[in-house]
Design an enzyme around this catalytic site. Structure first.
Site, PDB file in Angstrom:
ATOM      1  N   HIS A 158       0.837  -1.216   0.000  1.00 16.86           N
ATOM      2  CA  HIS A 158       0.000   0.000   0.000  1.00 16.86           C
ATOM      3  C   HIS A 158       0.866   1.258   0.000  1.00 16.86           C
ATOM      4  O   HIS A 158       1.265   1.767   1.052  1.00 16.86           O
ATOM      5  CB  HIS A 158      -0.904  -0.046   1.241  1.00 16.86           C
ATOM      6  CG  HIS A 158      -2.021   0.940   1.209  1.00 16.86           C
ATOM      7  ND1 HIS A 158      -3.250   0.664   1.764  1.00 16.86           N
ATOM      8  CD2 HIS A 158      -2.112   2.187   0.705  1.00 16.86           C
ATOM      9  CE1 HIS A 158      -4.042   1.715   1.606  1.00 16.86           C
ATOM     10  NE2 HIS A 158      -3.361   2.664   0.976  1.00 16.86           N
ATOM     11  N   LEU A 215       2.114   6.589  -4.851  1.00 10.75           N
ATOM     12  CA  LEU A 215       3.030   7.432  -5.623  1.00 10.75           C
ATOM     13  C   LEU A 215       2.091   8.419  -6.331  1.00 10.75           C
ATOM     14  O   LEU A 215       0.896   8.208  -6.380  1.00 10.75           O
ATOM     15  CB  LEU A 215       3.846   6.579  -6.592  1.00 10.75           C
ATOM     16  CG  LEU A 215       4.617   5.437  -5.907  1.00 10.75           C
ATOM     17  CD1 LEU A 215       5.409   4.623  -6.904  1.00 10.75           C
ATOM     18  CD2 LEU A 215       5.530   5.982  -4.813  1.00 10.75           C
ATOM     19  N   ASP A 258       0.850   2.762   3.625  1.00 12.71           N
ATOM     20  CA  ASP A 258      -0.074   3.823   3.184  1.00 12.71           C
ATOM     21  C   ASP A 258       0.690   5.146   2.997  1.00 12.71           C
ATOM     22  O   ASP A 258       0.168   6.223   3.286  1.00 12.71           O
ATOM     23  CB  ASP A 258      -1.256   3.996   4.138  1.00 12.71           C
ATOM     24  CG  ASP A 258      -2.444   4.688   3.461  1.00 12.71           C
ATOM     25  OD1 ASP A 258      -2.378   5.001   2.252  1.00 12.71           O
ATOM     26  OD2 ASP A 258      -3.457   4.932   4.153  1.00 12.71           O
TER      27      ASP A 258
HETATM   28  O1  DOR Z   1      -4.828   9.248   4.385  1.00 12.00           O
HETATM   29  C1  DOR Z   1      -5.046   8.814   3.260  1.00 12.00           C
HETATM   30  N1  DOR Z   1      -4.397   9.291   2.188  1.00 12.00           N
HETATM   31  N2  DOR Z   1      -5.951   7.855   3.107  1.00 12.00           N
HETATM   32  C2  DOR Z   1      -6.358   7.441   1.889  1.00 12.00           C
HETATM   33  O2  DOR Z   1      -7.203   6.590   1.828  1.00 12.00           O
HETATM   34  C3  DOR Z   1      -5.809   8.059   0.669  1.00 12.00           C
HETATM   35  C4  DOR Z   1      -4.478   8.640   0.924  1.00 12.00           C
HETATM   36  C5  DOR Z   1      -4.014   9.565  -0.164  1.00 12.00           C
HETATM   37  O3  DOR Z   1      -4.139   9.223  -1.351  1.00 12.00           O
HETATM   38  O4  DOR Z   1      -3.486  10.625   0.160  1.00 12.00           O
HETATM   39 ZN    ZN Z   2      -7.282   4.003   2.284  1.00  9.20          ZN
HETATM   40 ZN    ZN Z   3      -4.069   4.586   0.911  1.00  4.74          ZN
END
Ligand code: DOR
Ligand code: ZN
Ligand code: ZN
Length: 391
Positions: free
Chosen positions: A18, A21, A265
């Site tokens: 996860h 980019l 993430d």
């Molecule tokens: O905090 C987040 N940022 N959660 C997400 O689901 C998307 C991500 C982003 O693309 O910045």
């Molecule tokens: Zn998410």
């Molecule tokens: Zn995400």
């Protein structure tokens, strides 16, 4: 190329299921090249690049292009995640089969950033994915329960007058999709599990024999919503930082295997998108270059996990979940290897501007960690040494 590493720990290259980019679309905040450099410095040899680019990765032209640019950069495998629905709009399913059959061989599909919130669309996506043998990864947010939420629904948000994001917004989707996956004969993967209740649901679903897997982020393991009191936009993230008991439940779930793996993430944002007041900041934090030291501090240095366990949650298990065949098995003699060398006791302090990511939105600014990635070997070649990225 020689690596000087006394008392180092050798691990299989990390796999991040996860990563955001920002290429195509927001190359001012991250490119495939800068994100690959951040990944290499973090010990990663494969990342899964989420689909919410601009335009989104919802067709084979875009997914093949992301894969090809990743190969040209050559610092890690960049596997594009395919969008589940066209334009991340939540209605029409994408041509998953074409993306899976393309050069990128897309194995993971997700509308992350958005939830696939219509149960009928999710059911069809799971049935389709089961036939193709690919994986659907669910962001898990019921949008009618989050509305304009910016923070965990709890006393800290209430005191600050921030709109709350209840646990039920996540848990109701986790429960629903476990049942939908069971009946579709499909696998489902839960992104960024953040609550004690999600852990209980995962345990229940796995006990039933449902093919469900889950990841947890370093920030949900380490940080809780008391950080909101600083009103600093760097702590805004979706799902939000929860309460201390949630962080403890997540750590225990990772240790016991109820949560399968760690995923970053990694979500780069420009400084002007994060410097404003909390409620106006964009959600997300960068994480590729700080994941290893955080997991080591919380789980290995405490004695709760071994380095072998860390290799499982950061490399072999995510590789298995995504269906990567070249990770998680013994390396044959003479075969190009994906490896990371970690010095478990080489304290360093996080400085956002010194990271390889084009963005600096790290919530760990100024924090000191003991474990450090000394070098990463990708396809048999050293890609980083002592923080330096080798071309
Ligand atoms: O905090 C987040 N940022 N959660 C997400 O689901 C998307 C991500 C982003 O693309 O910045
Ligand atoms: Zn998410
Ligand atoms: Zn995400």
């Amino acid at each position: 190329e020689v690596l000087d590493a006394d008392d180092a720990v050798l691990l299989p290259g990390f796999v991040d299921l996860h990563t955001h980019l920002r290429e195509p679309g927001r190359e001012d905040t991250e490119t495939i090249a800068s994100g690959s450099a951040a990944a290499a410095r973090g010990g990663y040899t494969a990342v899964f690049a989420m689909a919410n680019t601009q335009p989104p990765q919802d067709n084979q032209t875009v997914t093949d292009s992301v894969w090809r640019i990743g190969r040209e950069v050559g610092l890690c495998d960049v596997h594009p995640v395919g969008a589940v629905t066209v334009g991340l709009q939540g209605e029409q399913l994408t041509e998953m089969g074409q993306m899976a059959a393309g050069e990128a061989r897309v194995r993971v599909f997700s509308d992350d950033g958005m939830c696939v919130h219509d149960p009928l669309v999710m059911r069809r996506a799971l049935e389709y994915s089961a036939g193709l043998g690919v994986l659907v990864a669910q962001h898990a947010e019921e949008p009618r329960l989050t509305g304009g939420a910016v923070a965990h629904e709890g006393p800290h948000a209430a005191r600050l007058g921030l709109t709350g994001w209840p646990r039920s917004a996540e848990e109701s989707i986790v429960a629903r999709d476990a049942i939908l996956a069971r009946d579709a004969g499909a696998r489902v993967h839960i992104c960024h599990a953040s609550t004690t209740g999600t852990v209980e649901l995962l345990r229940w679903a796995k006990d039933q024999g449902i093919s469900i897997t889950a990841e947890v982020t370093p920030h949900h393991l380490l940080l809780d919503d008391s950080r909101l009191e600083t009103y600093d936009g760097v702590y805004r993230v979706n799902p939000p930082l929860r309460e201390a008991h949630d962080t403890l439940a997540l750590r225990e779930a990772l240790r016991s295997g109820v949560i399968d793996c760690v995923a970053t993430d990694h979500a780069p944002h420009a400084a002007q998108e994060k410097c404003c007041e909390f409620a106006a900041a964009r959600p997300g934090m960068i994480g590729l270059e700080t994941a290893l030291p955080i997991v080591a501090a919380l789980l290995v240095e405490t004695g709760d996990m071994t380095w072998r366990d860390l290799a499982r949650v950061m490399s072999t298990r995510p590789a298995e979940i995504a269906g990567l065949s070249d990770q998680g098995r013994p390396i044959a003699v003479g075969e190009p290897a994906n490896l990371v060398v970690v010095d478990p006791d080489s304290p360093w302090t996080v400085v956002g501007d010194a990271l390889a990511s084009l963005s600096a939105n790290t919530p760990y600014e100024g924090m000191t960690f003991a474990a450090r990635v000394v070098g990463t070997v990708y396809r048999g070649r050293l890609t980083t040494r002592d923080g330096e990225v080798l071309a």
